[in-house]
Design a protein around this motif. Structure first.
Motif, mmCIF file in Angstrom:
data_model
loop_
_atom_site.group_PDB
_atom_site.id
_atom_site.type_symbol
_atom_site.label_atom_id
_atom_site.label_comp_id
_atom_site.label_asym_id
_atom_site.label_seq_id
_atom_site.Cartn_x
_atom_site.Cartn_y
_atom_site.Cartn_z
ATOM 1 N N ASP A 35 10.960 28.184 48.562
ATOM 2 C CA ASP A 35 10.577 27.201 49.591
ATOM 3 C C ASP A 35 11.802 26.659 50.308
ATOM 4 O OD1 ASP A 35 7.656 26.954 48.855
ATOM 5 O OD2 ASP A 35 8.563 26.349 46.965
ATOM 6 N N VAL A 36 12.953 26.729 49.632
ATOM 7 C CA VAL A 36 14.217 26.210 50.160
ATOM 8 C C VAL A 36 15.296 27.237 49.845
ATOM 9 C CG1 VAL A 36 15.853 24.275 50.167
ATOM 10 C CG2 VAL A 36 13.462 23.878 49.517
ATOM 11 N N ILE A 37 16.205 27.444 50.783
ATOM 12 C CA ILE A 37 17.412 28.223 50.521
ATOM 13 C C ILE A 37 18.593 27.259 50.542
ATOM 14 C CG2 ILE A 37 18.959 30.034 51.353
ATOM 15 C CD1 ILE A 37 16.344 31.117 50.213
ATOM 16 N N ASP A 38 19.387 27.295 49.472
ATOM 17 C CA ASP A 38 20.547 26.414 49.331
ATOM 18 C C ASP A 38 21.803 27.260 49.488
ATOM 19 O OD1 ASP A 38 21.698 23.796 48.619
ATOM 20 O OD2 ASP A 38 22.390 24.805 46.797
ATOM 21 N N ILE A 39 22.540 27.026 50.582
ATOM 22 C CA ILE A 39 23.742 27.826 50.829
ATOM 23 C C ILE A 39 24.985 26.998 50.506
ATOM 24 C CG2 ILE A 39 22.621 29.252 52.565
ATOM 25 C CD1 ILE A 39 24.219 27.663 54.713
ATOM 26 N N GLY A 40 25.928 27.651 49.851
ATOM 27 C CA GLY A 40 27.186 27.002 49.520
ATOM 28 C C GLY A 40 28.332 27.961 49.747
ATOM 29 N N ALA A 41 29.438 27.442 50.292
ATOM 30 C CA ALA A 41 30.579 28.294 50.607
ATOM 31 C C ALA A 41 31.721 28.137 49.630
ATOM 32 C CB ALA A 41 31.068 27.998 52.021
ATOM 33 N N GLU A 42 31.606 27.156 48.745
ATOM 34 C CA GLU A 42 32.681 26.917 47.783
ATOM 35 C C GLU A 42 32.085 26.810 46.391
ATOM 36 O OE1 GLU A 42 36.533 24.095 47.622
ATOM 37 O OE2 GLU A 42 34.633 23.027 47.558
ATOM 38 N N SER A 43 32.619 27.556 45.453
ATOM 39 C CA SER A 43 32.152 27.477 44.077
ATOM 40 C C SER A 43 32.447 26.107 43.492
ATOM 41 C CB SER A 43 32.836 28.558 43.232
ATOM 42 O OG SER A 43 32.548 28.382 41.863
ATOM 43 N N ALA A 44 31.510 25.627 42.652
ATOM 44 C CA ALA A 44 31.736 24.353 41.953
ATOM 45 C C ALA A 44 32.626 24.534 40.726
ATOM 46 C CB ALA A 44 30.396 23.752 41.536
ATOM 47 N N ARG A 45 33.040 25.756 40.438
ATOM 48 C CA ARG A 45 33.865 26.000 39.249
ATOM 49 C C ARG A 45 35.144 25.185 39.313
ATOM 50 N NH1 ARG A 45 34.141 32.486 38.668
ATOM 51 N NH2 ARG A 45 35.065 31.969 36.658
ATOM 52 N N THR A 46 35.471 24.556 38.198
ATOM 53 C CA THR A 46 36.631 23.664 38.164
ATOM 54 C C THR A 46 37.931 24.406 37.892
ATOM 55 O OG1 THR A 46 36.190 23.171 35.836
ATOM 56 C CG2 THR A 46 35.249 21.689 37.482
ATOM 57 N N ASN A 47 37.845 25.700 37.561
ATOM 58 C CA ASN A 47 39.064 26.470 37.337
ATOM 59 C C ASN A 47 39.446 27.271 38.581
ATOM 60 O OD1 ASN A 47 36.932 28.255 37.196
ATOM 61 N ND2 ASN A 47 37.732 29.397 35.442
ATOM 62 N N ARG A 48 38.953 26.837 39.736
ATOM 63 C CA ARG A 48 39.296 27.450 41.013
ATOM 64 C C ARG A 48 39.764 26.366 41.975
ATOM 65 N NH1 ARG A 48 38.305 30.997 38.000
ATOM 66 N NH2 ARG A 48 37.209 32.960 38.348
ATOM 67 N N GLU A 49 40.775 26.674 42.752
ATOM 68 C CA GLU A 49 41.246 25.732 43.761
ATOM 69 C C GLU A 49 40.201 25.577 44.864
ATOM 70 O OE1 GLU A 49 44.004 23.857 43.892
ATOM 71 O OE2 GLU A 49 44.588 24.561 41.892
ATOM 72 N N ALA A 50 40.137 24.394 45.447
ATOM 73 C CA ALA A 50 39.245 24.187 46.583
ATOM 74 C C ALA A 50 39.724 25.006 47.780
ATOM 75 C CB ALA A 50 39.213 22.703 46.946
ATOM 76 N N ILE A 51 38.772 25.581 48.519
ATOM 77 C CA ILE A 51 39.137 26.272 49.748
ATOM 78 C C ILE A 51 39.363 25.224 50.837
ATOM 79 C CG2 ILE A 51 37.869 28.344 49.101
ATOM 80 C CD1 ILE A 51 35.628 27.494 50.985
ATOM 81 N N SER A 52 39.954 25.642 51.943
ATOM 82 C CA SER A 52 40.248 24.694 53.019
ATOM 83 C C SER A 52 38.953 24.273 53.715
ATOM 84 C CB SER A 52 41.196 25.323 54.040
ATOM 85 O OG SER A 52 40.521 26.334 54.782
ATOM 86 N N ILE A 124 21.412 13.251 45.951
ATOM 87 C CA ILE A 124 22.432 12.529 45.192
ATOM 88 C C ILE A 124 22.451 13.082 43.774
ATOM 89 C CG2 ILE A 124 23.201 10.285 44.351
ATOM 90 C CD1 ILE A 124 21.527 9.018 46.622
ATOM 91 N N MET A 125 23.585 13.623 43.354
ATOM 92 C CA MET A 125 23.707 14.208 42.024
ATOM 93 C C MET A 125 24.484 13.295 41.099
ATOM 94 S SD MET A 125 25.475 17.779 40.785
ATOM 95 C CE MET A 125 27.089 17.014 40.526
ATOM 96 N N HIS A 126 24.021 13.167 39.867
ATOM 97 C CA HIS A 126 24.726 12.349 38.885
ATOM 98 C C HIS A 126 25.938 13.091 38.337
ATOM 99 C CE1 HIS A 126 25.602 10.900 34.743
ATOM 100 N NE2 HIS A 126 25.445 9.722 35.323
ATOM 101 N N SER A 127 27.076 12.419 38.381
ATOM 102 C CA SER A 127 28.298 12.932 37.763
ATOM 103 C C SER A 127 29.303 11.782 37.740
ATOM 104 C CB SER A 127 28.855 14.129 38.552
ATOM 105 O OG SER A 127 29.952 14.708 37.859
ATOM 106 N N VAL A 128 30.516 12.086 37.359
ATOM 107 C CA VAL A 128 31.603 11.110 37.423
ATOM 108 C C VAL A 128 32.845 11.806 37.955
ATOM 109 C CG1 VAL A 128 30.735 9.740 35.491
ATOM 110 C CG2 VAL A 128 32.383 11.571 35.059
ATOM 111 N N GLY A 129 33.739 11.023 38.542
ATOM 112 C CA GLY A 129 35.020 11.567 38.963
ATOM 113 C C GLY A 129 34.921 12.500 40.147
ATOM 114 N N ASP A 130 36.020 13.164 40.451
ATOM 115 C CA ASP A 130 36.099 14.031 41.621
ATOM 116 C C ASP A 130 35.442 15.379 41.356
ATOM 117 O OD1 ASP A 130 37.565 12.126 43.006
ATOM 118 O OD2 ASP A 130 39.487 12.893 42.246
ATOM 119 N N PRO A 131 34.788 15.948 42.377
ATOM 120 C CA PRO A 131 34.313 17.335 42.249
ATOM 121 C C PRO A 131 35.493 18.287 42.058
ATOM 122 C CG PRO A 131 33.331 16.232 44.143
ATOM 123 C CD PRO A 131 34.436 15.344 43.658
#
Length: 261
Positions: A35-52, A124-131
């Motif tokens: 019913d919904v397509i969720d597109i993301g361009a950056e992995s949420a993995r914490t062992n990868r640097e953020a892309i620009s 709104i997603m529950h978490s703490v600290g920086d992504p």
């Protein structure tokens, strides 16, 4: 909600930098029942640097430019953008966007204000600290109590930024700043989230908690466990499930729905 990763470092190995392949995956997921397509361009993995910021925008636009043609071909479907940086969101939000799926835990009002200006709902997603930062040290003396306080605060923030209750979705954030027992507790206590009178999204697909329980290090081996969490979520009244294997989850939902209605 079908997951389309426009990146090359998705934790489940299903990402692609080829926009044609991303559109083809979305097409198949819609045919399979998304019913919904969720597109993301950056992995949420914490062992990868953020892309620009520029690169994230470029990847998202490569899909967004093709989305109207896909919808004209296969029929209506909602589009969600999985992003957390305001500098990105303000460049890609528009008429074709139906939801901003924000994993930042809403540290300030910027993303809520952008959504309010464009009249686009916000998750709104529950978490703490920086992504993009691992929070494996996080311990919760009272996780559900903390989550309740968190959502009260963040919903108030979103409302003060101009959004309405009808424009909010909440997500308990499985695996984000949560360990195995934390995730299992959240899954047992999901019905507590109904107090906010918002749709609940549960991101269940191939999660680490499934691998922990089943001793399956390879995320692609976790689809059966994903279906198990789908069942639990349906029993607890969850409204939307974010998954990779749309076909299996859609079929499971069709069988389970008459039993929990």
């Amino acid at each position: 909600m079908g997951i389309v990763n426009i990146n090359d470092d998705s934790f489940s190995g299903d990402g692609t930098l080829d926009p044609a392949c991303a559109i083809a995956l979305a097409r198949q997921q819609i045919k399979d029942g998304a019913d919904v397509i969720d597109i993301g361009a950056e992995s949420a993995r914490t062992n990868r640097e953020a892309i620009s910021i520029d690169e994230e925008v470029r990847r998202l636009r490569s899909f967004l430019d093709r989305w109207p043609s896909l919808i004209a071909e296969v029929g209506p479907c909602f589009l969600s953008i999985n992003s957390w940086r305001p500098e990105v969101i303000e460049q890609v939000i528009g008429d074709n966007v139906d939801l901003i799926n924000d994993m930042s835990a809403l540290p300030d009002e910027r993303n809520a204000k952008i959504c309010a200006e464009h009249q686009v709902p916000l998750l709104i997603m529950h978490s703490v600290g920086d992504p993009k930062v691992a929070h494996t040290h996080q311990r919760w003396p009272d996780l559900m109590g903390s989550m309740t306080s968190f959502f009260r605060e963040k919903i108030d923030l979103a409302l003060s930024a101009g959004l309405t209750m009808e424009q909010l979705v909440i997500d308990p954030g499985l695996d984000f700043a949560k360990q195995r027992e934390d995730n299992l507790l959240v899954l047992r206590e999901l019905d507590q989230l109904h107090q906010f009178n918002c749709p609940i999204l549960l991101p269940i697909s191939r999660k680490t908690v499934i691998g922990d329980v089943l001793d399956q290090p390879d995320p692609t081996d976790r689809d059966a466990g994903t279906v198990a969490l789908l069942v639990q979520g349906m029993v607890k009244g969850v409204h939307l499930f974010r998954v990779h294997n749309v076909k299996a989850c859609w079929q499971a939902r069709q069988v389970i729905q008459p039993l929990v209605s």
